[in-house]
Design a protein around this motif. Structure first.
Motif, PDB file in Angstrom:
ATOM      1  N   GLN A 127      33.431  -8.938 -37.624  1.00 59.60           N
ATOM      2  CA  GLN A 127      32.573  -7.809 -37.267  1.00 59.60           C
ATOM      3  C   GLN A 127      32.064  -7.996 -35.849  1.00 59.60           C
ATOM      4  N   ALA A 128      31.958  -6.878 -35.107  1.00 58.71           N
ATOM      5  CA  ALA A 128      31.418  -6.924 -33.742  1.00 58.71           C
ATOM      6  C   ALA A 128      30.360  -5.840 -33.624  1.00 58.71           C
ATOM      7  N   THR A 129      29.139  -6.237 -33.253  1.00 55.00           N
ATOM      8  CA  THR A 129      28.021  -5.293 -33.206  1.00 55.00           C
ATOM      9  C   THR A 129      27.325  -5.371 -31.851  1.00 55.00           C
ATOM     10  N   ALA A 130      27.152  -4.216 -31.224  1.00 53.31           N
ATOM     11  CA  ALA A 130      26.410  -4.157 -29.963  1.00 53.31           C
ATOM     12  C   ALA A 130      24.922  -4.052 -30.274  1.00 53.31           C
ATOM     13  N   GLN A 131      24.128  -4.875 -29.616  1.00 51.14           N
ATOM     14  CA  GLN A 131      22.676  -4.786 -29.780  1.00 51.14           C
ATOM     15  C   GLN A 131      22.134  -3.903 -28.654  1.00 51.14           C
ATOM     16  N   ILE A 132      21.292  -2.931 -29.025  1.00 49.25           N
ATOM     17  CA  ILE A 132      20.909  -1.879 -28.074  1.00 49.25           C
ATOM     18  C   ILE A 132      19.410  -1.942 -27.777  1.00 49.25           C
ATOM     19  N   GLU A 133      19.072  -1.797 -26.504  1.00 47.64           N
ATOM     20  CA  GLU A 133      17.665  -1.628 -26.113  1.00 47.64           C
ATOM     21  C   GLU A 133      17.575  -0.503 -25.103  1.00 47.64           C
ATOM     22  N   LYS A 134      16.719   0.471 -25.341  1.00 45.62           N
ATOM     23  CA  LYS A 134      16.532   1.625 -24.437  1.00 45.62           C
ATOM     24  C   LYS A 134      17.858   2.268 -24.047  1.00 45.62           C
ATOM     25  N   GLY A 135      18.742   2.425 -25.021  1.00 51.13           N
ATOM     26  CA  GLY A 135      19.984   3.141 -24.777  1.00 51.13           C
ATOM     27  C   GLY A 135      21.048   2.353 -24.040  1.00 51.13           C
ATOM     28  N   LYS A 136      20.802   1.038 -23.836  1.00 55.19           N
ATOM     29  CA  LYS A 136      21.777   0.183 -23.142  1.00 55.19           C
ATOM     30  C   LYS A 136      22.170  -0.959 -24.076  1.00 55.19           C
ATOM     31  N   ILE A 137      23.417  -1.403 -23.983  1.00 57.86           N
ATOM     32  CA  ILE A 137      23.840  -2.594 -24.715  1.00 57.86           C
ATOM     33  C   ILE A 137      23.224  -3.814 -24.048  1.00 57.86           C
ATOM     34  N   CYS A 138      22.403  -4.573 -24.796  1.00 59.66           N
ATOM     35  CA  CYS A 138      21.792  -5.776 -24.212  1.00 59.66           C
ATOM     36  C   CYS A 138      22.478  -7.042 -24.720  1.00 59.66           C
ATOM     37  N   GLY A 139      23.416  -6.898 -25.675  1.00 60.76           N
ATOM     38  CA  GLY A 139      24.118  -8.076 -26.166  1.00 60.76           C
ATOM     39  C   GLY A 139      25.159  -7.708 -27.210  1.00 60.76           C
ATOM     40  N   TRP A 140      26.069  -8.648 -27.467  1.00 63.34           N
ATOM     41  CA  TRP A 140      27.081  -8.473 -28.503  1.00 63.34           C
ATOM     42  C   TRP A 140      26.912  -9.578 -29.528  1.00 63.34           C
TER      43      TRP A 140
END
Lengths: 70, 70, 70, 70, 70, 70, 70, 70, 70, 70, 70, 70
Positions: free
Chosen positions: L41-54
């Motif tokens: 599984q690959a999940t993008a972590q989002i903050e304020k509409g931007k990807i901040c990490g995978w």
């Protein structure tokens, strides 16, 4: 209320819907209270490059009347 | 381009294809740009040993116009 | 006896069954001995809120005649 | 030793565990030797925004006594 | 033609194939017309670091003779 | 009749059933006609070796009233 | 390096392993560089309550030599 | 706390990560509180034997602010 | 229109995207009309605690030109 | 940050939630930093037609402290 | 009682059953209380068109003695 | 030869590949003989509409050296 789910296959020369209909009408001779039949798989049977029939696997759900048969 | 995918169910008394058509025509009143609808599940509704209707679950994909609704 | 299974897609303007028929009749020009085609996915193609076609993915199974092609 | 696995649904107004209990106690009237019941699906039934019941689908496994019923 | 599919388990001290054979020969006492049995799961039972048996779960498919039992 | 299916999560400090209840009661403020909620996943949240909450993912199905929202 | 994966079935009267062996030896007449074959499905074929054969579906993986055949 | 999960697709000419970024930045114009986006499918779009773009399907999870939209 | 779907693997020392690119460029020497390649599996190959390569399995879809090869 | 996921089973005479609690409290004696436990399977153990216990399989996720044990 | 489930692979030149046996006898040197091993995948390794070995992936379940290792 | 498969997660601010690299380099401090890591599984972590990490979940496979740890 308790229901039982059984898995049947049916075949028809015309369509997927018709193959489901056949399995259900056959099962309804001895099972009362059938509510729905969900298509699990639909396979066209082929002869000489033409579809000669449809075979479907369905999960049939019905209310249990008097007893749960093994 | 960004698309959204929503899950709908539709019912018809005649066929699987017709139940999909109904769900789509209903959804198209308020959603523009629908491109395709993939059948996730097809279930025959049974009364007295006869199919009285088909219920389908579809995943509908459409282009997002102005904004992504929650 | 050894069989091979290949995955094809077919499209039709009328029905799921017809889209499978088209894929099979097309494949039968060069492949002998096709026995069955199982529907893996069925997708309605939509234009202006109407189904304009059906696209199916099928797994086609056939007996191998002389050699297994890569 | 040979076992059979059948699929049942049960409903309860209180909890998932209770809905399983109901399906099992109902089945045990006619089936001896039930060993376990695995939850396949758990669905809350809703009325006016409140859960009014739980419906579970379980796979029930039991030892076969005298004969395997169709 | 209509078929029914039932799920059984069988055990053997020697092999996966033998455990399937046992389930089928046991079921054939009361069910005619069994056509095939697909292995759903195969589990080795272990004692003191040695396999002491194989337990298989199979889906058994057979033609329905006179009536569909619940 | 056309229905829509949306995916929600809910959390509760007490049980799986309660976490589903919370998600539904929250959704019912703005969505009429919710019929059922199927549990897709249930996860215990742990702190210092104790369960401090339950988080569930549910698929919620409801009849569409006036229009299908994107 | 590029590999291709094809799906084959093989049958044997003795065992699952033997049915895989047959599919592979047949495929190896025309395909070089086969590396492995993963069992996707194993089905016992039954006659009069006895297993009369095993049919397996395998995914066969091999290195591509000169060109990728359609 | 209640969250909603929606399914979106995004496309990019450069990479899988970039296609996810695009879907999220587009969705963030109208949805607050997006927390994560899980990749469900990644497909390379091909022209003349070259990848001309990546299309991803993501499940986007966000906290519900005021109301659950249908 | 009829399409065929084949399963390939590709490897690259740099990235998942690059491993897909390699499989496609290799397949395009002999197959015209490739439209898309969906990633089925992505595996990092490890040596001494470092990723030394990426191996991907892709499903490649292309329009059939003159004939369906076995 | 790196996490590890391990699969455990737990049993309880009272409920699904309690069986998860037991597995976690047992694991927490030697594992720090457990964050969540997702229910993979829930099975009721039956004796004489009554549920005598619940057995759950959970995937437990925790932060790795000093080293990844094999 | 709490159990742990670990995933192992084993290889043998003779059969699927033998490859499972090998993985279990190897694991039993350091793990007490192994109860069962479920086959997740079975792959034939091929050289020059002949099966030269079997590789199996198994999920091994055992009772936890003193402590849960990370 | 016997191998073990463990499930890990890794996170990175830059890419999916980098998050896998991190999980592997961390695991390699205490585990020898890691061969491959398959992305589950690959999940993008989002903050304020931007990807901040995978964040990725990987299944890591390695040869067992001296003993199988519980």
């Amino acid at each position: 209320m308790v229901e039982k789910i059984v898995e049947l296959t049916g075949t028809s020369t015309s369509s997927i819907e018709d193959a489901v209909e056949l399995a259900i009408s056959r099962a309804s001779v001895t099972i009362d209270g059938i509510r729905e039949a969900t298509v699990e798989q639909a396979t066209a049977q082929i002869e000489k490059g033409k579809i000669c029939g449809w075979k479907v696997t369905v999960k049939v759900r019905f209310a249990i009347q008097d007893q749960v048969h093994e």
